[in-house]
Enzyme design. Sequence first.
Site, PDB file in Angstrom:
ATOM      1  N   THR A 702      -3.189   0.176   4.896  1.00  0.00           N
ATOM      2  CA  THR A 702      -4.421   0.397   4.143  1.00  0.00           C
ATOM      3  C   THR A 702      -4.431   1.739   3.428  1.00  0.00           C
ATOM      4  OG1 THR A 702      -5.479   1.291   6.127  1.00  0.00           O
ATOM      5  CG2 THR A 702      -5.742  -1.063   5.706  1.00  0.00           C
ATOM      6  N   CYS A 703      -3.606   2.682   3.876  1.00  0.00           N
ATOM      7  CA  CYS A 703      -3.590   3.990   3.216  1.00  0.00           C
ATOM      8  C   CYS A 703      -3.104   3.886   1.783  1.00  0.00           C
ATOM      9  CB  CYS A 703      -2.700   4.957   3.993  1.00  0.00           C
ATOM     10  SG  CYS A 703      -3.341   5.361   5.633  1.00  0.00           S
TER      11      CYS A 703
END
Length: 734
Positions: A702-703
């Site tokens: 998700t980063c």
Amino acid sequence: RTGRQLANAPASGSSSSSSSSAQGNAANSGSTSRANNKSSLSKGTATVASRLEELHETVLETRSSFLGYLLSLLRAPHSEHRGMLPAVDVSTMEHVAWCFDSLMYLLQHTQPQPHPILPEMETDPPTCIPTAETKRFFRRSNSTLCLGYPPPSPFVPMSEGLPLAERSHLLTSKQSKKNLFGFAPHPCLEAWPKCQLPIPFVAHLFTFPLPSNTSLTWPGSRVVGGALQDETVISEDALEYTDSHSLSASVLLGRWNNTVDLFARAFGDSVGKERSSVLSHAQSFEAVEREFRREMDNIRSSAPKDITLEVERTRDKLLPMLFGDLNHFADSRHANGSSLPLCVHRMKVAFVNEPGEGSGVSRSLFTSFAENVLSDEKLPSFELNGRSKKPPLLSANSSGRSKARDKHKSNKGPSAPKPPLVSIDQCVLQIPEDNTPLFFQPHKQAHFYSPRASFSPYTRVSAYRNVGRMMGLCLLNSEVMYLPLCRHVFKFILNREISWHDFAFMDPVMYESMRKLVLDSRQEDGVHHLALMSLTFQVTLREEEGGGAHELVANGNHMPVTPDNVLLYVQKYTLYRMVGSQRNALQSLRDGVLDVLPESALSGLSAEDLRLLLCGGPQVELEVLRNITSFNNESSKGVEMVQKFKAWFWSVVERMTQKERHDLLYFWTSSPAMPANVESYQPAPSVTIRHADDHHLPTANTCISRLYIPLYSSKALLRAKLTLAIRTRTFGFV
């Protein structure tokens, strides 16, 4: 000629034969005279028509020659050919935009004089005339006005006058105001100036947003002297807008609407920055967002400190731990004299026993926080503030800065009952804790949330303030937190005047009932209709809004609602429900936002701008997601197989419901909503196709907003594995 013949006729004493002869000659002469007159009139009419036609042709020829000469001058700098439209360099027209905006500002603040050739209107009895405050309450705010279109009547059906309140998904960065707030072209625009209307004064032409002589009047207004019987009626509703043949700027500018929009896009950073600039209201959301993001970057770069938030993901621990960290950090900064205690350079987030850091973790915190505060489950205990037994130092009402900056001059409704004055220790130890949810949906149809009313013990006021702080941190870091609050909540945070139309976003069913009540009260049997309803100036609230019966005015329980005061009743009723019963919570939300951002940063935003910046787009549009998503191939398969797999993936996403798409986006990027302006999506979503494997589930980083999917052997298997992954909502951070 007949008169002269009669004058030369014999006297009355002459013989009857002479008299009869004279009468016959006179009759014949009169008949001949009438025939000659008709013939002359016919020839004269033909001559006038011919002359008018010749004059018209001459005028057209003159205009055609002038336009041709003008176009040739415009083509000259670029050497265009005769058959081409001239290229106009918009950047060279900034002086025109300055003159236009200055003229508009001058006329906005100039009181127009009555039209000289129009008689004065006869007014209703004093008891029927709404006060200036009531008129202002029922008028639309500038954020809901559209240049080039007159405002609809305050009491048109909600589906016509406020489509956005009925269909919240309409709010996108590309949508125009006329589609959001129910505008239609003025019928007089198409006829003017061909219609036989007197030329209005320039102040009448350009008064914005409404002519000053436009007022709320009931049907049946008469014109003294009978000189004006065909008033220009903008709406066909029972409550009419009359403008006495004077067209407002919002109407006349419709002829140059595209030009104004072009000026707003080209000169929004210069002309549009002026206070009360007309161009600022015509700017697109992309321009507003670009300026807001630039200001957020400047605020972050000048902030001296970072903040670290370490919380657990479970609901009973997340809110107490988060609120404890925010209170502790704000108290320490406030003790050092900081005017913006939560304005930080960088926000670092970590979940207990979960590896990972970066923007993906921050987005996950905002998403989890929004889900928890909007939940209809009871709140966890805040007695220990998640960290220690010591209560927080900073009270929601102890900051002199908060009191000084919030001297509102807008309609904020009746005051809510004030809680008893007690010490902080009493707040924590003696008052029973109110663990009801923080927000509720006033009506399921509206899809918006409003704060719950309570006696506001300290812990609950502090909770609302920390919600506002999280909103401010989300805006400061250009993240998205899906918190769809009612329109009046956003306007209170922005310190905007709350009006009648905002009530439609809170309770659309009651809004329609109140609208019909006003219209029914003006019918012939209006008095009887209101008498049957037995309404008084008293409101009975539901439990979420505080419960019980509350008087809207002094001795309101004994004041019946009549056709003369029905507008005042609607105003008092709606304001009490929107603000009066929730004032403490609303003020705490605003204080929390202003703990992070300076008030000047919010000055150029409307309620819709703030909602788009905070919540993002209401829907996940497939075409938009497809356009911004890139694919990486790590499967060692050929291009043909990869293209087939991409087609499978988009086919699966296309068949998903909106809830499933939000879940997919949350699994993919840690945020269930897309930014309103996808051009600001950072980092952009991507998909990495891994080696063939029918046993493992998809994963996500998700980063960097990256989705890892094995190359499954069939589309059905891809659908099953992807659906299972997004439903579990349990994933680690890498």
